[in-house]
Design a protein around this motif. Sequence first.
Motif, short mmCIF file in Angstrom:
data_model
loop_
_atom_site.label_atom_id
_atom_site.label_comp_id
_atom_site.label_asym_id
_atom_site.label_seq_id
_atom_site.Cartn_x
_atom_site.Cartn_y
_atom_site.Cartn_z
N CYS A 147 45.92 44.40 35.42
CA CYS A 147 44.92 45.46 35.35
C CYS A 147 44.93 46.29 36.63
CB CYS A 147 43.54 44.84 35.10
SG CYS A 147 42.19 46.03 35.04
N ARG A 199 43.49 38.53 44.87
CA ARG A 199 44.22 39.77 44.63
C ARG A 199 44.07 40.24 43.20
NH1 ARG A 199 49.86 40.02 47.46
NH2 ARG A 199 49.24 40.07 49.64
N ALA A 200 43.23 39.57 42.45
CA ALA A 200 43.00 39.99 41.07
C ALA A 200 41.59 39.59 40.70
CB ALA A 200 43.99 39.32 40.13
N ILE A 201 40.92 40.43 39.94
CA ILE A 201 39.59 40.07 39.47
C ILE A 201 39.54 40.25 37.95
CG2 ILE A 201 38.24 40.41 41.56
CD1 ILE A 201 37.73 43.28 40.66
N CYS A 217 41.49 47.25 37.87
CA CYS A 217 40.72 46.17 38.50
C CYS A 217 41.23 45.87 39.91
CB CYS A 217 40.83 44.87 37.71
SG CYS A 217 40.42 45.01 35.98
N ASP A 218 42.54 45.84 40.07
CA ASP A 218 43.12 45.19 41.24
C ASP A 218 43.84 46.10 42.24
OD1 ASP A 218 42.18 42.90 40.05
OD2 ASP A 218 44.07 42.44 39.06
N SER A 232 49.39 40.94 38.38
CA SER A 232 48.14 41.47 37.85
C SER A 232 48.38 42.15 36.51
CB SER A 232 47.55 42.48 38.83
OG SER A 232 46.50 43.19 38.22
N TRP A 245 33.88 48.25 38.52
CA TRP A 245 34.86 49.08 37.81
C TRP A 245 35.80 48.25 36.92
CZ3 TRP A 245 35.45 48.34 43.22
CH2 TRP A 245 36.51 47.50 43.57
N CYS A 246 35.62 46.95 36.92
CA CYS A 246 36.58 46.05 36.28
C CYS A 246 36.10 45.64 34.88
CB CYS A 246 36.78 44.84 37.20
SG CYS A 246 37.38 43.36 36.43
#
Lengths: 303, 108
Positions: free
Chosen positions: A134, B74-76, A137-138, A132, B32-33
């Motif tokens: 971020c 697991r990631a956005i 974000c994650d 990742s 929040w991303c």
Amino acid sequence: MPDKLYDVAIIGCGPAGLQAAIHAASKKSKVIVFGKARKSGLYKAHIANYCCYEKVVLGKEILEVGRKQAETFDAIFLEEDIVRTRKENDLFSLNTESGENFTSRTLILSMGVARNKLRVKGEKELVGRGVSYCVDCDANFYRGLEVAVVGNESAAATGAMTLLSFAKTVYLICRKLMVTDMLYKDLRSSRVKVIEDTWVKEIIGTNEVEGVFLKNGETVKVDGIFVELGAKGALELAANLGVIFDAESFSFIETNKKQETNIPGLYAAGDISGKPWQIAKAVGEGCVAGINASEYAKKLASS
Amino acid sequence: MGQGVLDIDDNNFESEILKADKPALLDFWAPWCGPCKAIAPVMDELQETYGDSIIFARCNVDNSPNAPAQYGIRAIPTIILFQNGNVVDQVVGAVPKSHIEGLVKKVL
């Protein structure tokens, strides 16, 4: 009225930020500049194509002179990274890596662009499968799991501490930490396990991340690795404000000829607003941003 | 023109995406991303262009944890292209518009 209210806050102290500071401060705006000079792309450069400088000059020297000039107009410099930005009502709120909060009527983004990839084996293959870029974000996807953060600076250190609220174990892999004393102290007294003097050689895993192989020969078993190199960049700091990026790369912030973004009071100048990545362009845009931000802040203050 | 970018949650994921009669491009995001916010306008633009042939949708992972967990997210942002209930392809992160458009063109 907040006690740390500024007219113009500038993130980044390269040529764009310095020129913006000089113009805004000379118009009697209350100016604060955040960032570390050594992070500017100019710092280690030898400049031979900048108008009116006939001899090759060192970027470092230009930056030092620029800062002094801005300081003679009473601009304030704080050698800290910004780790969070918000806009509340008409004001921008900024958090530094040491945890201080500042408020400003306008914000100029001039922190440049930096690479954020490790470029090691396993990284590209496992993006979204444990790799990742971020933490904000994650982090939520790693509740109760083991994670590592890699990076030497504020983004990695603050990211590791954020992850403590989610993950079971948090490692911070770094060559050498380059953060403020306050952040260093906070990090060292936290549960983050710092692994220093080394770097990631390879990210291990088939379908998802299983661990990282370090240059010192050690293998650390983790479920996720967060790559957080340098300071937080445009996507992390500006996207949450609703700034429009160029759709082709998401690296540059869209501005008009006044260096305004789509958010009122928010400006961008220098490398962050697109190519060419040249000192002359950065200085020019910094000038425009500084003048316009200063005028905007005056109108806002009197409204 | 389609119906705009559709909001998907754990309740309508199966009916609107997996059992849809058209391919669907689903953007997993959260408020929040930052990078998620950055790509939102791109999804809107692509929807305007390709909305007749493909369903454009977004799923807030904060409110609907089941759908993302089912696909190991697991990631956005993560954008998954579905067709006939199967994953055709996916991209992770704030990738260029042309890259997302490339996904769309796989099922046109």
